[in-house]
Write a protein that holds these residues in place. Structure first.
Motif, PDB file in Angstrom:
ATOM      1  N   MET A 170      73.386  37.026  34.823  1.00 26.43           N
ATOM      2  CA  MET A 170      74.175  37.877  33.928  1.00 26.43           C
ATOM      3  C   MET A 170      74.299  37.265  32.531  1.00 26.43           C
ATOM      4  N   LEU A 171      74.511  35.950  32.471  1.00 29.70           N
ATOM      5  CA  LEU A 171      74.607  35.299  31.149  1.00 29.70           C
ATOM      6  C   LEU A 171      73.304  35.477  30.382  1.00 29.70           C
ATOM      7  N   ASN A 172      72.190  35.359  31.095  1.00 33.59           N
ATOM      8  CA  ASN A 172      70.882  35.513  30.459  1.00 33.59           C
ATOM      9  C   ASN A 172      70.676  36.954  29.994  1.00 33.59           C
ATOM     10  N   ARG A 173      71.052  37.893  30.830  1.00 36.36           N
ATOM     11  CA  ARG A 173      70.903  39.307  30.442  1.00 36.36           C
ATOM     12  C   ARG A 173      71.732  39.620  29.210  1.00 36.36           C
ATOM     13  N   LEU A 464      81.648  34.336  51.385  1.00 30.41           N
ATOM     14  CA  LEU A 464      80.415  35.031  51.758  1.00 30.41           C
ATOM     15  C   LEU A 464      79.497  35.134  50.552  1.00 30.41           C
ATOM     16  N   VAL A 465      78.236  35.367  50.818  1.00 31.44           N
ATOM     17  CA  VAL A 465      77.265  35.511  49.729  1.00 31.44           C
ATOM     18  C   VAL A 465      77.699  36.620  48.766  1.00 31.44           C
ATOM     19  N   VAL A 466      78.129  37.750  49.303  1.00 35.85           N
ATOM     20  CA  VAL A 466      78.462  38.876  48.430  1.00 35.85           C
ATOM     21  C   VAL A 466      79.656  38.546  47.520  1.00 35.85           C
ATOM     22  N   TRP A 467      80.624  37.768  48.037  1.00 37.50           N
ATOM     23  CA  TRP A 467      81.751  37.371  47.188  1.00 37.50           C
ATOM     24  C   TRP A 467      81.280  36.390  46.122  1.00 37.50           C
ATOM     25  N   ALA A 468      80.389  35.475  46.515  1.00 36.47           N
ATOM     26  CA  ALA A 468      79.875  34.495  45.547  1.00 36.47           C
ATOM     27  C   ALA A 468      79.116  35.214  44.426  1.00 36.47           C
ATOM     28  N   LEU A 469      78.345  36.238  44.786  1.00 36.51           N
ATOM     29  CA  LEU A 469      77.612  37.003  43.760  1.00 36.51           C
ATOM     30  C   LEU A 469      78.589  37.672  42.802  1.00 36.51           C
ATOM     31  N   SER A 470      79.612  38.265  43.375  1.00 37.71           N
ATOM     32  CA  SER A 470      80.586  38.969  42.548  1.00 37.71           C
ATOM     33  C   SER A 470      81.319  37.982  41.630  1.00 37.71           C
ATOM     34  N   GLU A 471      81.664  36.807  42.181  1.00 38.07           N
ATOM     35  CA  GLU A 471      82.329  35.769  41.378  1.00 38.07           C
ATOM     36  C   GLU A 471      81.440  35.322  40.218  1.00 38.07           C
ATOM     37  N   GLY A 472      80.168  35.022  40.538  1.00 39.19           N
ATOM     38  CA  GLY A 472      79.251  34.510  39.518  1.00 39.19           C
ATOM     39  C   GLY A 472      79.064  35.508  38.392  1.00 39.19           C
ATOM     40  N   ARG A 473      78.919  36.757  38.784  1.00 37.28           N
ATOM     41  CA  ARG A 473      78.699  37.830  37.807  1.00 37.28           C
ATOM     42  C   ARG A 473      79.932  37.991  36.903  1.00 37.28           C
ATOM     43  N   ASN A 474      81.088  38.026  37.510  1.00 38.01           N
ATOM     44  CA  ASN A 474      82.316  38.225  36.725  1.00 38.01           C
ATOM     45  C   ASN A 474      82.613  37.022  35.828  1.00 38.01           C
ATOM     46  N   ALA A 475      82.318  35.808  36.336  1.00 36.28           N
ATOM     47  CA  ALA A 475      82.533  34.605  35.519  1.00 36.28           C
ATOM     48  C   ALA A 475      81.603  34.643  34.306  1.00 36.28           C
ATOM     49  N   ILE A 477      80.474  37.284  32.752  1.00 37.19           N
ATOM     50  CA  ILE A 477      80.978  38.271  31.784  1.00 37.19           C
ATOM     51  C   ILE A 477      82.172  37.674  31.019  1.00 37.19           C
ATOM     52  N   ALA A 478      83.034  36.948  31.753  1.00 41.65           N
ATOM     53  CA  ALA A 478      84.195  36.326  31.098  1.00 41.65           C
ATOM     54  C   ALA A 478      83.741  35.229  30.136  1.00 41.65           C
ATOM     55  N   CYS A 479      82.758  34.440  30.538  1.00 47.77           N
ATOM     56  CA  CYS A 479      82.251  33.350  29.702  1.00 47.77           C
ATOM     57  C   CYS A 479      81.606  33.941  28.433  1.00 47.77           C
ATOM     58  N   ASP A 480      80.848  35.007  28.621  1.00 46.90           N
ATOM     59  CA  ASP A 480      80.212  35.659  27.455  1.00 46.90           C
ATOM     60  C   ASP A 480      81.274  36.209  26.500  1.00 46.90           C
ATOM     61  N   ARG A 481      82.341  36.745  27.088  1.00 45.63           N
ATOM     62  CA  ARG A 481      83.429  37.267  26.246  1.00 45.63           C
ATOM     63  C   ARG A 481      84.041  36.132  25.428  1.00 45.63           C
ATOM     64  N   LEU A 483      82.525  33.316  24.564  1.00 43.33           N
ATOM     65  CA  LEU A 483      81.565  32.769  23.593  1.00 43.33           C
ATOM     66  C   LEU A 483      81.253  33.733  22.460  1.00 43.33           C
ATOM     67  N   ASN A 484      81.147  35.011  22.824  1.00 41.41           N
ATOM     68  CA  ASN A 484      80.624  35.970  21.860  1.00 41.41           C
ATOM     69  C   ASN A 484      81.613  37.064  21.480  1.00 41.41           C
ATOM     70  N   GLY A 485      82.815  36.960  22.027  1.00 38.05           N
ATOM     71  CA  GLY A 485      83.861  37.895  21.642  1.00 38.05           C
ATOM     72  C   GLY A 485      83.584  39.327  22.010  1.00 38.05           C
ATOM     73  N   ARG A 486      83.067  39.546  23.181  1.00 42.65           N
ATOM     74  CA  ARG A 486      82.803  40.924  23.616  1.00 42.65           C
ATOM     75  C   ARG A 486      82.924  40.971  25.146  1.00 42.65           C
ATOM     76  N   GLY A 487      83.088  42.140  25.665  1.00 42.74           N
ATOM     77  CA  GLY A 487      83.202  42.284  27.108  1.00 42.74           C
ATOM     78  C   GLY A 487      82.242  43.353  27.569  1.00 42.74           C
ATOM     79  N   ILE A 488      80.999  42.939  27.746  1.00 43.10           N
ATOM     80  CA  ILE A 488      79.964  43.932  28.028  1.00 43.10           C
ATOM     81  C   ILE A 488      79.740  44.081  29.524  1.00 43.10           C
ATOM     82  N   MET A 489      79.649  45.297  29.994  1.00 40.98           N
ATOM     83  CA  MET A 489      79.240  45.571  31.366  1.00 40.98           C
ATOM     84  C   MET A 489      77.905  46.263  31.283  1.00 40.98           C
TER      85      MET A 489
END
Ligand SMILES: Cc1cc2nc3c(=O)[nH]c(=O)nc-3n(C[C@H](O)[C@H](O)[C@H](O)COP(=O)(O)OP(=O)(O)OC[C@H]3O[C@@H](n4cnc5c(N)ncnc54)[C@H](O)[C@@H]3O)c2cc1C
Ligand code: SF4
Length: 490
Positions: A170-173, A464-475, A477-481, A483-489
């Motif tokens: 997600m960070l790369n995207r 579980l794997v699915v929770w870890a995926l959801s955590e990684g993805r949301n983290a 988005i929060a990290c990008d917000r 760093l870059n001052g935006r909240g993109i989905m």
């Protein structure tokens, strides 16, 4: 909604498994993926109920309801029913980075809360997901996606399990330059060296890593942050660090004889088995194998079941699995109504294999280890039955005198779960910790240290794997917000 009367016309078709005698002679995928016609009928069973808990991903009463990723399940089912598999994949990718993992190993939390499941067997969401992603992979329709614009920000992700991979993706995207540090020789975390090959073939994990490398994500393996790479260097060289180090601190057997030779943890055993399969470096536990041995697995959960199944494939003489908890009920208890995840007795693949091979369910419920016997090497295990009694407001196991039994054992595997994350990096950074020693963060996954985020099992505890995926993805988005001052989905 694909077919209005679908749920009345078609029965649920369960996952089909390869015949037991065939599959225990190899480590290939246990299951036989469903064909197109079956999947169309199964997707027709989705009622598009309008109150679809299946994609809600919320926690009620301590238990999850629906898919933590928020997959748009009724829409995906409708597209599949109408034969638009690529459209279904596009819809799935809006919320889900790696369906090839969950469609193989997810317990399908979504199905536990499917509205049809209140009165009938639920829709086979997981098998539909599997059909869609396998179709895309087999037809070379998954291509690397590199962002058109780079933000100029650099992020280090520590740990390459599902949380780290989803976070990096997600960070790369979102245009950030990502480097993933992994202490193991191959990326993937427990997807690689925990979950056995027959549940998740390692070629599936490697294929995803290859795509991510083509997307310009940098992987640095054999690099333990805090040991090989100083964490302070990472904090200086990168604009942010996301810790996704898992919760690898295993609960150890604490009984007389636990130090004898032949007593190992589940992770030592399972990772050695996978390393043997893929030919990776195996110095530490080389030769650890169940061939010709009487195996006692301590722990009746999924990791224990993976140990049972791996022991069988290695040619164990016998396998017994001890579970300290009583057997769960066959059907939902009154205090566990739909749409909560059904806490019922499940006989999983490893137990089915043991029943076929040895003629009996390997599990012994309400039983624990009292002592491990032997001179230098384990030769037997003394077990004792327990009764669960209330003590100071909590239930506790109480050994029942006179129920001691001795079981022959050459190999004892402790699969008693994990007590939390390892402390090394947490202590070096003096991170705040919460229950179970997990890293405490705010709702934006930020630790008490500026620019340091945390996600996955390291933050939530073993999950579980699915929770870890959801955590990684949301983290991400929060990290990008941050760093870059935006909240993109996206
Ligand atoms: C045997 C087993 C079977 C399982 N089966 C299933 C299943 O069938 N379905 C399911 O949904 N879940 C299953 N789980 C649970 C699931 O695998 C985990 O919840 C999930 O992998 C957690 O993801 P994570 O990314 O947080 O951590 P992990 O997958 O644990 O990844 C953490 C990574 O961080 C690395 N790391 C740690 N510290 C450092 C450091 N200092 N520097 C660099 N790298 C570091 C580790 O080497 C590891 O690769 C299973 C777990 C086990 C143990
Ligand atoms: S990831 Fe798991 S819970 Fe989510 S839709 Fe797929 S099978 Fe269901």
């Amino acid at each position: 909604m694909g077919k209005i009367t679908g749920f009345m016309e078609y029965e649920r078709m369960e996952t089909q498994y390869r015949p037991i005698r065939e599959r225990i002679s190899d480590y290939f995928d246990l299951t036989m993926p469903a064909d197109y016609e079956t999947i169309i009928c199964q997707s027709a069973r989705c009622m598009n109920c309008g109150v679809s808990f299946c994609h809600s991903g919320i926690v009620v009463d301590g238990g999850p309801i629906g898919c933590p990723l928020g997959n748009l399940i009724p829409e995906i089912n409708d597209l599949v029913y109408n034969g638009d598999i690529e459209g279904a994949y596009d819809r799935m990718s809006l919320t889900h980075p790696f369906p090839e993992f969950t469609s193989r190993v997810c317990p399908a939390l979504c199905e536990g809360s499917c509205v049809l499941g209140e009165h009938e067997p639920p829709v086979t969401v997981k098998n539909i997901e599997r059909y869609v992603i396998d179709y895309m992979l087999e037809n070379n329709k998954i291509h690397p996606r590199t962002p058109r614009i780079r933000t100029g920000k650099k992020v280090a992700v520590v740990g390459s399990g599902p949380a780290g991979l989803a976070c990096a993706d997600m960070l790369n995207r979102l245009g950030n330059l990502v480097t993933v540090f992994e202490r193991a020789d191959t990326p993937g975390g427990l997807l690689m060296y925990g979950i056995p090959n027959m549940k998740l073939e390692k070629s599936v994990v490697m294929n995803r890593i290859r795509i991510m490398i083509e997307e310009n994500i940098n992987f640095v393996t054999n690099s333990e942050v805090g040991f090989d790479v100083p964490i302070i260097k990472l904090m200086n060289d990168f604009d942010a660090v996301v810790l996704c180090c898992g919760a690898a601190n295993e609960r150890k057997l604490d009984v007389p004889g636990a130090n004898l030779k032949g007593v190992h943890t589940a992770m030592e055993f399972l990772s050695e088995s996978t390393k043997g399969l893929i030919g990776a470096g195996r110095a530490k536990n080389a030769g650890l194998n169940a061939h010709g041995k009487n195996v006692v697995v301590v722990g009746g959960g999924d990791t224990g079941t993976d140990c049972v199944a791996t022991s069988i494939r290695q040619g164990a003489k016998s396998v017994i699995q001890l579970e300290i908890l009583p057997s769960p009920p066959e059907n939902r208890a009154e205090e566990n109504p739909w749409p909560l995840w059904p806490r019922i007795k499940r006989t999983e693949y490893g137990q089915h294999e043991a029943i076929e091979l040895f003629g009996a369910d390997p599990r012994r419920f309400s039983t624990t280890v009292q002592e491990i016997n032997g001179s230098r090497h384990v030769s037997s295990v003394t077990t004792v039955d327990v009764e669960w009694i209330g003590r100071e407001g909590r239930m506790a196991p109480c050994p029942l005198p006179g129920t001691e039994r001795e079981i022959e054992a050459d190999l004892v595997l402790s699969a008693m779960g994990f007590i939390g994350p390892e402390r090394g990096l947490i202590d070096q950074l003096q991170l705040d910790i919460g229950p179970g020693g997990c890293v405490m963060t705010n709702d934006d996954y930020e630790s008490n240290l500026l620019t340091v985020f945390a996600a996955g099992d390291m933050r939530t505890g073993p999950s579980l794997v699915v929770w870890a995926l959801s955590e990684g993805r949301n983290a991400a988005i929060a990290c990008d917000r941050y760093l870059n001052g935006r909240g993109i989905m996206i």
